[in-house]
Design a protein around this motif. Structure first.
Motif, mmCIF file in Angstrom:
data_model
loop_
_atom_site.group_PDB
_atom_site.id
_atom_site.type_symbol
_atom_site.label_atom_id
_atom_site.label_comp_id
_atom_site.label_asym_id
_atom_site.label_seq_id
_atom_site.Cartn_x
_atom_site.Cartn_y
_atom_site.Cartn_z
ATOM 1 N N PRO A 1 0.825 -1.215 0.000
ATOM 2 C CA PRO A 1 0.000 0.000 0.000
ATOM 3 C C PRO A 1 0.858 1.264 0.000
ATOM 4 C CG PRO A 1 0.069 -0.962 2.203
ATOM 5 C CD PRO A 1 0.741 -1.941 1.286
ATOM 6 N N ASP A 2 0.342 2.294 -0.663
ATOM 7 C CA ASP A 2 0.991 3.607 -0.647
ATOM 8 C C ASP A 2 0.580 4.403 0.582
ATOM 9 O OD1 ASP A 2 2.161 3.552 -3.459
ATOM 10 O OD2 ASP A 2 0.040 3.171 -3.865
ATOM 11 N N ILE A 3 -0.607 4.094 1.082
ATOM 12 C CA ILE A 3 -1.166 4.766 2.250
ATOM 13 C C ILE A 3 -1.724 3.703 3.191
ATOM 14 C CG2 ILE A 3 -2.963 6.347 3.079
ATOM 15 C CD1 ILE A 3 -2.865 7.694 0.294
ATOM 16 N N VAL A 4 -1.447 3.857 4.474
ATOM 17 C CA VAL A 4 -2.042 2.982 5.496
ATOM 18 C C VAL A 4 -2.747 3.868 6.517
ATOM 19 C CG1 VAL A 4 -1.576 1.406 7.424
ATOM 20 C CG2 VAL A 4 -0.431 1.061 5.232
ATOM 21 N N ILE A 5 -3.976 3.511 6.832
ATOM 22 C CA ILE A 5 -4.753 4.239 7.833
ATOM 23 C C ILE A 5 -5.218 3.250 8.900
ATOM 24 C CG2 ILE A 5 -6.790 5.658 8.268
ATOM 25 C CD1 ILE A 5 -6.668 6.504 5.303
ATOM 26 N N PHE A 6 -4.806 3.500 10.129
ATOM 27 C CA PHE A 6 -5.261 2.691 11.263
ATOM 28 C C PHE A 6 -6.447 3.403 11.917
ATOM 29 C CE2 PHE A 6 -0.795 1.323 10.981
ATOM 30 C CZ PHE A 6 -0.921 -0.050 11.097
ATOM 31 N N LEU A 7 -7.640 2.841 11.777
ATOM 32 C CA LEU A 7 -8.828 3.374 12.445
ATOM 33 C C LEU A 7 -9.054 2.578 13.728
ATOM 34 C CD1 LEU A 7 -11.251 3.800 9.399
ATOM 35 C CD2 LEU A 7 -9.890 5.566 10.530
ATOM 36 N N SER A 8 -8.029 2.531 14.534
ATOM 37 C CA SER A 8 -8.027 1.628 15.689
ATOM 38 C C SER A 8 -8.006 2.350 17.029
ATOM 39 C CB SER A 8 -6.821 0.684 15.607
ATOM 40 O OG SER A 8 -5.631 1.405 15.343
ATOM 41 N N LEU B 1 6.326 0.227 7.132
ATOM 42 C CA LEU B 1 5.101 0.916 6.751
ATOM 43 C C LEU B 1 5.422 2.026 5.761
ATOM 44 C CD1 LEU B 1 3.496 1.230 10.301
ATOM 45 C CD2 LEU B 1 2.522 -0.064 8.385
ATOM 46 N N PRO B 2 4.467 2.368 4.883
ATOM 47 C CA PRO B 2 4.711 3.498 3.974
ATOM 48 C C PRO B 2 4.815 4.806 4.741
ATOM 49 C CG PRO B 2 2.429 2.755 3.815
ATOM 50 C CD PRO B 2 3.149 1.748 4.661
ATOM 51 N N ILE B 3 5.445 5.785 4.123
ATOM 52 C CA ILE B 3 5.611 7.095 4.761
ATOM 53 C C ILE B 3 4.254 7.691 5.128
ATOM 54 C CG2 ILE B 3 6.383 9.468 4.383
ATOM 55 C CD1 ILE B 3 8.662 8.306 2.677
#
Length: 217
Positions: free
Chosen positions: A153-160, A196-198
């Motif tokens: 992935p280019d973007i990772v979002i943790f909705l945690s 992880l991605p930037i």
């Protein structure tokens, strides 16, 4: 795109499955299946939730890996998750729309894949599973790292939310969380790790975000 070797993980989980763990009612393993839209997308986004609370009910499912991959495909890739309702999927949908709009100005397509910080939750109950179940599924921490390597992935979002930072740190032992706006790093944080991605952030679960003003985040 070659599939992840989920079968070896399932085999190990089954071989270490005990009566005590069974009494804690763990769900089945969340096995990802990338859609063609994701594979072909210019911008790839992986969004993490916390854990499932009823993923084909209690482990192990008689249908095995083929069934779990099909369930993921039908639920997420075919969009059934968005008719499922709930604040998480409403929030997920809003993020999809926002990112697609943002990258449309550059004529770039955006693909999404869903994951969870904890890959095996509690059957029929919200919240993190017991310590025994968490210890039993430690192998899935390495699995998540492999998923990131494979799906890139280019973007990772943790909705945690910040209370799950300890679980993220178990996956990436070199991870750090830093403030990126006027909000506290509990509310919104940049997540940094060589694995992880930037462009990786962590914010609250959408249930909290809706109460606090979703779009202000």
């Amino acid at each position: 795109m070659q599939p992840i070797d989920y079968q070896s993980v399932l085999t190990l989980l089954e071989s270490t499955f005990t009566k005590q763990i069974s009494c804690d009612s763990p769900t089945n393993l969340l096995c990802l299946k990338a859609s063609e839209n994701y594979i072909k997308a210019d911008i790839k986004v992986m969004i993490f939730g916390q854990e499932t609370n009823d993923w084909e009910c209690q482990f192990p499912h008689i249908g095995g890996l083929p069934h779990l991959l099909n369930v993921y495909d039908n639920f997420f890739n075919n969009g059934k998750c968005f008719s499922y309702g709930g604040q998480f999927w409403n929030g997920f949908s809003k993020i999809q729309s926002r990112l697609r709009d943002e990258f449309s100005t550059e004529s770039k397509s955006v693909g999404f894949i869903w994951n969870n910080v904890i890959k095996i939750g509690r059957c029929g109950e919200a919240g993190a599973p017991s310590k025994a179940v968490l210890d039993w599924q430690k192998i899935t921490q390495n699995l998540i790292r492999k998923e990131l390597e494979r799906y890139k992935p280019d973007i990772v979002i943790f909705l945690s939310g910040p209370n799950y930072d300890k679980h993220i740190a178990n996956i990436f032992n070199d991870v750090s969380f830093s403030k990126v706006s006027k909000r506290s790093d509990r509310q919104l944080a940049k997540v940094s790790s060589p694995q992880l991605p930037i462009k990786t952030i962590r914010t609250y679960h959408p249930g909290y975000l809706w109460r606090r003003g979703f779009y202000s985040f």
